[in-house]
Design an enzyme around this catalytic site. Structure first.
Site, PDB file in Angstrom:
ATOM      1  N   LYS A  34      16.253  37.768 -10.400  1.00 53.84           N
ATOM      2  CA  LYS A  34      15.174  36.892 -10.855  1.00 53.84           C
ATOM      3  C   LYS A  34      13.871  37.262 -10.148  1.00 53.84           C
ATOM      4  O   LYS A  34      13.886  37.615  -8.970  1.00 53.84           O
ATOM      5  CB  LYS A  34      15.567  35.465 -10.501  1.00 53.84           C
ATOM      6  CG  LYS A  34      14.579  34.404 -10.915  1.00 53.84           C
ATOM      7  CD  LYS A  34      15.131  33.019 -10.662  1.00 53.84           C
ATOM      8  CE  LYS A  34      14.913  32.571  -9.245  1.00 53.84           C
ATOM      9  NZ  LYS A  34      15.354  31.188  -9.017  1.00 53.84           N
ATOM     10  N   ASP A  56      24.217  27.696  -8.590  1.00 49.69           N
ATOM     11  CA  ASP A  56      22.958  27.856  -7.853  1.00 49.69           C
ATOM     12  C   ASP A  56      22.855  26.774  -6.783  1.00 49.69           C
ATOM     13  O   ASP A  56      23.601  25.788  -6.828  1.00 49.69           O
ATOM     14  CB  ASP A  56      21.763  27.775  -8.822  1.00 49.69           C
ATOM     15  CG  ASP A  56      20.567  28.582  -8.336  1.00 49.69           C
ATOM     16  OD1 ASP A  56      20.584  29.044  -7.182  1.00 49.69           O
ATOM     17  OD2 ASP A  56      19.605  28.736  -9.111  1.00 49.69           O
ATOM     18  N   ASP A 114       0.818  -1.227   0.000  1.00 48.17           N
ATOM     19  CA  ASP A 114       0.000   0.000   0.000  1.00 48.17           C
ATOM     20  C   ASP A 114       0.847   1.270   0.000  1.00 48.17           C
ATOM     21  O   ASP A 114       0.324   2.378   0.070  1.00 48.17           O
ATOM     22  CB  ASP A 114      -0.950   0.013   1.211  1.00 48.17           C
ATOM     23  CG  ASP A 114      -0.203   0.008   2.540  1.00 48.17           C
ATOM     24  OD1 ASP A 114       1.051  -0.001   2.520  1.00 48.17           O
ATOM     25  OD2 ASP A 114      -0.856   0.015   3.593  1.00 48.17           O
ATOM     26  N   ARG A 156       9.875  35.734  -9.511  1.00 47.75           N
ATOM     27  CA  ARG A 156       8.986  34.584  -9.715  1.00 47.75           C
ATOM     28  C   ARG A 156       7.554  34.986  -9.402  1.00 47.75           C
ATOM     29  O   ARG A 156       7.294  35.588  -8.367  1.00 47.75           O
ATOM     30  CB  ARG A 156       9.415  33.426  -8.816  1.00 47.75           C
ATOM     31  CG  ARG A 156       8.710  32.109  -9.156  1.00 47.75           C
ATOM     32  CD  ARG A 156       9.102  30.997  -8.193  1.00 47.75           C
ATOM     33  NE  ARG A 156      10.456  30.512  -8.344  1.00 47.75           N
ATOM     34  CZ  ARG A 156      10.822  29.557  -9.188  1.00 47.75           C
ATOM     35  NH1 ARG A 156       9.939  28.996  -9.985  1.00 47.75           N
ATOM     36  NH2 ARG A 156      12.080  29.162  -9.243  1.00 47.75           N
ATOM     37  N   THR A 163      13.394  22.724 -12.227  1.00 46.94           N
ATOM     38  CA  THR A 163      12.845  22.599 -13.596  1.00 46.94           C
ATOM     39  C   THR A 163      13.850  23.072 -14.648  1.00 46.94           C
ATOM     40  O   THR A 163      13.663  22.855 -15.839  1.00 46.94           O
ATOM     41  CB  THR A 163      11.592  23.459 -13.759  1.00 46.94           C
ATOM     42  OG1 THR A 163      11.972  24.843 -13.603  1.00 46.94           O
ATOM     43  CG2 THR A 163      10.530  23.117 -12.734  1.00 46.94           C
ATOM     44  N   ARG A 188      12.371  25.786   0.729  1.00 47.89           N
ATOM     45  CA  ARG A 188      12.035  27.011  -0.022  1.00 47.89           C
ATOM     46  C   ARG A 188      10.755  27.673   0.484  1.00 47.89           C
ATOM     47  O   ARG A 188      10.538  28.842   0.251  1.00 47.89           O
ATOM     48  CB  ARG A 188      11.947  26.698  -1.530  1.00 47.89           C
ATOM     49  CG  ARG A 188      13.321  26.559  -2.160  1.00 47.89           C
ATOM     50  CD  ARG A 188      13.258  26.239  -3.637  1.00 47.89           C
ATOM     51  NE  ARG A 188      12.833  24.880  -3.896  1.00 47.89           N
ATOM     52  CZ  ARG A 188      12.674  24.362  -5.107  1.00 47.89           C
ATOM     53  NH1 ARG A 188      12.902  25.093  -6.168  1.00 47.89           N
ATOM     54  NH2 ARG A 188      12.302  23.112  -5.259  1.00 47.89           N
ATOM     55  N   GLN A 189       9.904  26.908   1.172  1.00 49.47           N
ATOM     56  CA  GLN A 189       8.703  27.529   1.761  1.00 49.47           C
ATOM     57  C   GLN A 189       9.069  27.886   3.208  1.00 49.47           C
ATOM     58  O   GLN A 189       8.660  27.222   4.165  1.00 49.47           O
ATOM     59  CB  GLN A 189       7.509  26.554   1.691  1.00 49.47           C
ATOM     60  CG  GLN A 189       6.204  27.133   2.220  1.00 49.47           C
ATOM     61  CD  GLN A 189       5.576  28.204   1.330  1.00 49.47           C
ATOM     62  OE1 GLN A 189       5.790  28.233   0.128  1.00 49.47           O
ATOM     63  NE2 GLN A 189       4.803  29.111   1.919  1.00 49.47           N
ATOM     64  N   HIS A 221      18.336  26.559   1.249  1.00 46.07           N
ATOM     65  CA  HIS A 221      17.937  27.738   0.472  1.00 46.07           C
ATOM     66  C   HIS A 221      18.204  29.059   1.189  1.00 46.07           C
ATOM     67  O   HIS A 221      18.798  29.974   0.613  1.00 46.07           O
ATOM     68  CB  HIS A 221      16.473  27.604   0.075  1.00 46.07           C
ATOM     69  CG  HIS A 221      16.055  28.660  -0.883  1.00 46.07           C
ATOM     70  ND1 HIS A 221      16.697  28.855  -2.082  1.00 46.07           N
ATOM     71  CD2 HIS A 221      15.092  29.592  -0.798  1.00 46.07           C
ATOM     72  CE1 HIS A 221      16.143  29.874  -2.694  1.00 46.07           C
ATOM     73  NE2 HIS A 221      15.172  30.337  -1.948  1.00 46.07           N
TER      74      HIS A 221
HETATM   75  C1  R5P Z   1      15.405  29.481  -5.967  1.00 49.56           C
HETATM   76  O1  R5P Z   1      15.449  30.672  -5.716  1.00 49.56           O
HETATM   77  C2  R5P Z   1      16.614  28.597  -6.071  1.00 49.56           C
HETATM   78  O2  R5P Z   1      17.759  29.237  -5.649  1.00 49.56           O
HETATM   79  C3  R5P Z   1      16.806  28.064  -7.476  1.00 49.56           C
HETATM   80  O3  R5P Z   1      17.220  29.117  -8.332  1.00 49.56           O
HETATM   81  C4  R5P Z   1      15.538  27.479  -8.008  1.00 49.56           C
HETATM   82  O4  R5P Z   1      15.016  26.587  -7.069  1.00 49.56           O
HETATM   83  C5  R5P Z   1      15.752  26.776  -9.307  1.00 49.56           C
HETATM   84  O5  R5P Z   1      14.531  26.314  -9.758  1.00 49.56           O
HETATM   85  P1  R5P Z   1      14.271  26.056 -11.289  1.00 49.56           P
HETATM   86  O6  R5P Z   1      15.368  25.148 -11.796  1.00 49.56           O
HETATM   87  O7  R5P Z   1      12.923  25.390 -11.331  1.00 49.56           O
HETATM   88  O8  R5P Z   1      14.259  27.361 -11.988  1.00 49.56           O
END
Ligand code: R5P
Length: 291
Positions: free
Chosen positions: A189, A216, A34, A191, A221, A93-94, A127
């Site tokens: 950047k 980074d 399960d 978002r 993604t 990240r959250q 992060h």
């Molecule tokens: C977010 O601020 C992190 O430092 C990375 O830049 C982020 O998680 C990368 O995510 P992705 O590859 O989806 O753009």
């Protein structure tokens, strides 16, 4: 100290145990039909300091539960201290409420790990380091960036331009610069909190004809690296590489990044993958030795 090899980080755990000359605790691990996880320690941990090596990359929830079950078993069977080594710390990240009604996910995770008896935690390039000060037990962050930069230096890319794809990651580019010896810079950047869509603001720095390495913490993604690589190409960079501590590489991220003109992606074994060419073992073994 005894080492427990979590199912998500067996190889890394073995390397760490070898570097420390530490015994590993045999672990029976299975998944029920399960989907529930089962763990059983096959050796005594009574009065021992144990380090559980378990990353929490996807599937994050399953791996967090596995970590919790192993910690519970260790504490229940008399371990004196339980150290969780979690190279990729899921949910980091959250780390605040971005939109009304949200959870602070990383704090919920920290409470859960505390409840199962974890005494301290070591993670890698979390992060936002400041979130660790809100953990109910000592939690330490170490950086894999010097190891990644050294990989490029040994490949003959000393003096390469180190780029952070976001202002929040500037410390990462500065760390890399110290090893590489060239220049560094950052992009900005943004978002969209609802759609997840990112946009990267162009900056004017001189990368014409240069090798640039984008550093980074996470490549998920690949959207961030693709957007940064596009700008670097427009600015005339000759070669662009991408490096990260945690190569999550979701879906076709690797292909998208290479299609954007990036020569190579280098990650660590925080998240085992085909790009994990740098091992965290020496970094983590050193931390465990110093305890
Ligand atoms: C977010 O601020 C992190 O430092 C990375 O830049 C982020 O998680 C990368 O995510 P992705 O590859 O989806 O753009």
């Amino acid at each position: 100290m005894k080492i427990i090899l979590g199912p998500a980080s067996r190889e890394l755990g073995e390397k760490i145990a070898e570097l420390l000359g530490a015994e590993t605790v045999p672990l029976t691990f299975k998944t029920y039909p399960d989907g529930e996880s089962y763990v059983r320690l096959e050796d005594s941990v009574k009065n021992e300091h144990v380090a559980i090596i378990q990353t929490t990359s996807p599937p994050q929830d399953t791996r967090l539960i596995q970590l919790a079950l192993i910690a519970d078993a260790a504490k229940r069977h008399g371990a004196k201290k339980v150290i969780a080594v979690v190279p990729y710390l899921a949910y980091a990240r959250q780390d605040k409420i971005f939109l009304q009604g949200e959870a602070i996910s990383i704090e919920a995770v920290a409470q859960m790990l505390n409840a199962v008896g974890i005494d301290s935690l070591i993670t890698v390039n979390v992060h936002q380091e400041k979130v660790l000060s809100r953990f109910p037990f000592p939690a330490k962050n170490v950086s894999a960036i010097p190891l990644l930069a050294d990989y490029f230096k040994r490949k003959g890319f000393a003096e390469a331009f180190a780029l952070a794809p976001d202002v929040g990651a500037i410390y990462i580019a500065e760390e890399a610069k110290k090893v590489l010896g060239g220049e560094c810079g950052y992009l900005e950047k943004h978002r969209d909190r609802y759609t997840g869509q990112i946009s990267v603001e162009k900056k004017t720095f001189n990368v014409k004809g240069k090798t640039v390495i984008i550093f980074d913490d996470i490549i998920s993604t690949g959207g961030t690296i693709v957007a940064a690589a596009k700008i670097l190409k427009e600015l005339g960079a000759e070669k662009v590489f991408a490096a990260c501590a945690h190569p999550l590489l979701i879906g076709d991220a690797e292909k998208r990044i290479l299609d954007a003109g990036v020569e190579e992606i280098i990650g660590t074994d925080s998240v085992p993958s085909q790009v994990s060419k740098v091992s965290l073992a020496p970094l983590i073994a050193k931390q465990l030795k110093e305890r």
